[in-house]
Motif scaffolding. Structure first.
Motif, short mmCIF file in Angstrom:
data_model
loop_
_atom_site.label_atom_id
_atom_site.label_comp_id
_atom_site.label_asym_id
_atom_site.label_seq_id
_atom_site.Cartn_x
_atom_site.Cartn_y
_atom_site.Cartn_z
N ASN A 1 -82.46 -2.89 -15.62
CA ASN A 1 -81.88 -1.63 -15.19
C ASN A 1 -80.52 -1.95 -14.57
O ASN A 1 -80.45 -2.69 -13.59
CB ASN A 1 -82.78 -0.93 -14.18
CG ASN A 1 -84.11 -0.56 -14.80
OD1 ASN A 1 -84.18 -0.20 -15.98
ND2 ASN A 1 -85.18 -0.64 -14.03
N VAL B 1 -79.48 9.06 -15.49
CA VAL B 1 -79.93 7.87 -16.21
C VAL B 1 -79.80 8.12 -17.71
O VAL B 1 -80.11 9.21 -18.19
CB VAL B 1 -81.40 7.54 -15.86
CG1 VAL B 1 -81.86 6.31 -16.61
CG2 VAL B 1 -81.56 7.32 -14.36
N SER C 1 -86.37 7.81 -20.01
CA SER C 1 -85.25 6.99 -19.50
C SER C 1 -85.63 5.53 -19.32
O SER C 1 -84.77 4.70 -19.07
CB SER C 1 -84.80 7.56 -18.17
OG SER C 1 -85.93 7.73 -17.33
N LEU D 1 -87.43 4.48 -14.16
CA LEU D 1 -86.20 5.26 -13.99
C LEU D 1 -86.43 6.74 -14.22
O LEU D 1 -85.49 7.54 -14.17
CB LEU D 1 -85.11 4.75 -14.95
CG LEU D 1 -84.61 3.33 -14.70
CD1 LEU D 1 -83.40 3.03 -15.56
CD2 LEU D 1 -84.27 3.11 -13.23
#
Length: 568
Positions: free
Chosen positions: A275, A424, A413, A417
């Motif tokens: 991420n 996102v 996402s 997230l």
């Protein structure tokens, strides 16, 4: 009886050891002193590029161990090319074993694609192989070994192809290559995963943990699954790297206030979804897998293994943490984007470990609350209901789970997230910047991503890849096929097709479906793409999680004209 068996086993294992002893032993295994690989990479360009693969010692933070370096660095050199040029890459293998390099995302004749046993025999120890092809595209790509598990040991690097026309969108340009380093031998990791797939997971949920109801816990227990089963290999074994630098290295990327900085983010890891965010600095996504997309402004994005995203940022004066947090939150790669040399940004703390949900089991559409506790047994049965898969899926010991109600998850996402407050990226946000030629789909194909977590077996349609001759997926040359990938497992799989770009069927109008070479298929979900099979030859098609591919999640796609214009 048991004594005889164990003795027989002992004899055969001793024979195995004797046979192994006669093989050439690489220098690093003998404890010979190896050259130290430099962290980070130099840059090569031009018509003739020379790469040399060798054994080195690598160190970052407190971790040190054996690595395969290219031209003495981990990662290997950044190869900077120009659209329209001709290229010759001379690759010399100085390892004691065969090697190879695959040019990930590059359009080229299949015999130069670099997959041993599929498109060429591999590069023998001491030999040099020359790859030769014209550069037909621009954008951000990467290269890596396709031999054994060498990629995990450092055999990878970035590729940047400048477009024929100058690009006025940015003032400064950085590669951000995400990966991992482990001092463990990759084959040792594979063995540990085979013995117990939770070996590297120190974040297992216990019976008393947090938010789960007792019924939920019983259900997960009954299915022999763990809701924290997110990454097979974690920060317990890995140091997460940016451009070959671990967090302790304090990597700095300089900029001047007001500059538009292009970050070419490449996930060159073996097993880690990252991420990516720069807290306080929005990112404009301009390209996915090297191909331009319409601008999308986000605060964070999840990048699957082997994907690339290009973003433009205009950071304010100061130092900003560029964070690549592992999806299972077991560690992060960090760099400082700074307008003050020597100033190191403070990274944010690791966030809470995410937990899998019903949707990740392919039960997104089921009403959980209406099921009551008495139905959990039926539910366990439904997770392994073999009648739910098409006839061409082989249901043997390698298939432990079948998602009962898989749905399209292009709008997801990414694990962990889906609950954050900021913007996102989702696949449904991507639209091709240039129009695709309009073609009607001529045929549809469904492929199931299958696995048995406990035995660490992975496959397509229940068939683990063993040999090229078996039964490839056949496409007619220039045939237009819609491929639906159905993920029957509870892990996200980044699926990569060599030699081609396909269009994601993501809700964009068909002229603006985004082009990609790798698509993440979410747990218990489906992902669909349209492919015009216009690159003849034999191409690898596989999960890009290295140990999944190694355990059988791979197939060969053959693109050839069908005889008499008919379809198979």
């Amino acid at each position: 009886m048991s004594i005889a068996v164990s003795r027989r086993r002992l004899i055969t294992s001793t024979v195995g050891l004797a046979a192994a002893a006669s093989l050439p032993v690489p220098a690093w295994a003998k404890g010979a002193s190896l050259p130290h690989a430099r962290r980070g990479f130099g840059e090569l360009s031009g018509e003739n590029i020379h790469l040399s693969i060798g054994d080195h010692h690598f160190m970052t933070g407190a971790r040190a161990g054996h690595a395969h370096a290219v031209n003495g660095t981990v990662p290997g050199p950044l190869i900077r090319l120009k659209e329209g040029q001709n290229l010759r890459l001379h690759v010399t293998n100085k390892l004691a074993e065969d090697s190879s390099i695959h040019w990930h995302g590059l359009l080229l004749p299949f015999q130069f694609d670099g997959v041993p046993g599929v498109s060429f025999p591999g590069i023998k120890p001491g030999e040099t192989f020359t790859y030769e092809f014209p550069i037909r595209q621009s954008g951000t790509y990467w290269w890596h070994s396709h031999s054994g598990l060498q990629e995990q040991a450092g055999l990878y690097g970035p590729i940047v192809i400048e477009s024929a026309e100058p690009d006025p969108r940015y003032d400064r340009d950085y590669v951000v290559l995400l990966s991992e380093f482990t001092p463990m031998h990759p084959h040792d990791i594979m063995r540990k995963l085979k013995v117990g797939e939770h070996y590297f997971n120190r974040q297992m949920q216990t019976a008393t943990d947090g938010e789960m109801s007792g019924a939920d816990r019983r259900m997960w227990g009954k299915m022999r699954m763990n809701p924290r089963d997110i990454s097979d290999v974690t920060g317990m074994a890995y140091t997460f790297l940016i451009n070959g630098h671990g967090p302790a290295d304090n990597l700095q990327l300089a900029f001047k206030p007001g500059e538009r900085v292009r970050l070419r983010v490449i996930n060159g890891s073996a097993m880690t979804f990252f991420n990516v965010r720069i807290p306080g600095v929005p990112m404009t996504v301009i390209a996915a897998d090297g191909i331009d997309v319409a601008d999308v402004v986000v605060d964070e994005f999840q990048i699957g293994v082997a994907e690339t995203y290009d973003v433009i940022v205009t950071p304010p004066d100061g130092s900003h943490a560029l964070v690549a947090e592992a999806m299972d939150r077991s560690g992060m790669g960090i760099a400082s984007l700074t307008s003050h040399p020597g100033h190191i940004a403070t990274p944010p703390p690791l966030r809470e470990v995410p937990t899998l949900t019903m949707a990740d089991m392919g039960m997104g559409m089921m009403d959980h609350s209406a099921m009551g506790h008495g139905d959990m047994g039926g539910m366990d049965h439904s997770m392994r209901d073999k009648s739910l898969v098409p006839d061409d899926v082989e249901v043997g010991p390698g298939v432990d789970m079948i998602a009962p109600m898989p749905v399209d998850r292009m709008d997801f996402s990414g694990l962990g997230l889906d609950k954050v407050k900021h913007r996102v990226l989702r696949y449904t946000d991507l639209k091709a910047k240039r129009m695709n030629p309009h073609r009607m789909v001529e045929r549809e194909l469904e492929i199931h991503l299958t696995g048995n977590m406990e035995r660490y077996m992975w496959s397509f349609d229940g068939k683990a890849f063993s040999a090229v001759t078996d039964n490839p997926i056949r496409f007619g040359y220039d045939e237009r096929v819609r491929v639906k990938l159905v993920n029957d497992t509870m892990m996200a799989h980044p699926i990569h097709l060599h030699g081609h770009f396909f269009e994601l069927v993501n809700g964009a109008d068909h002229l603006h479906q985004p082009l990609k070479h790798t698509v993440v298929v979410q747990p218990g979900g489906t992902a669909t793409f349209d492919l015009t099979a216009n690159e003849p030859g034999d191409w690898a098609f596989h999960c890009h999680l290295l140990y999944h591919m190694h355990a059988g999640m791979m197939q060969v796609v053959t693109v050839r004209p069908f005889p008499h214009g008919g379809h198979h």
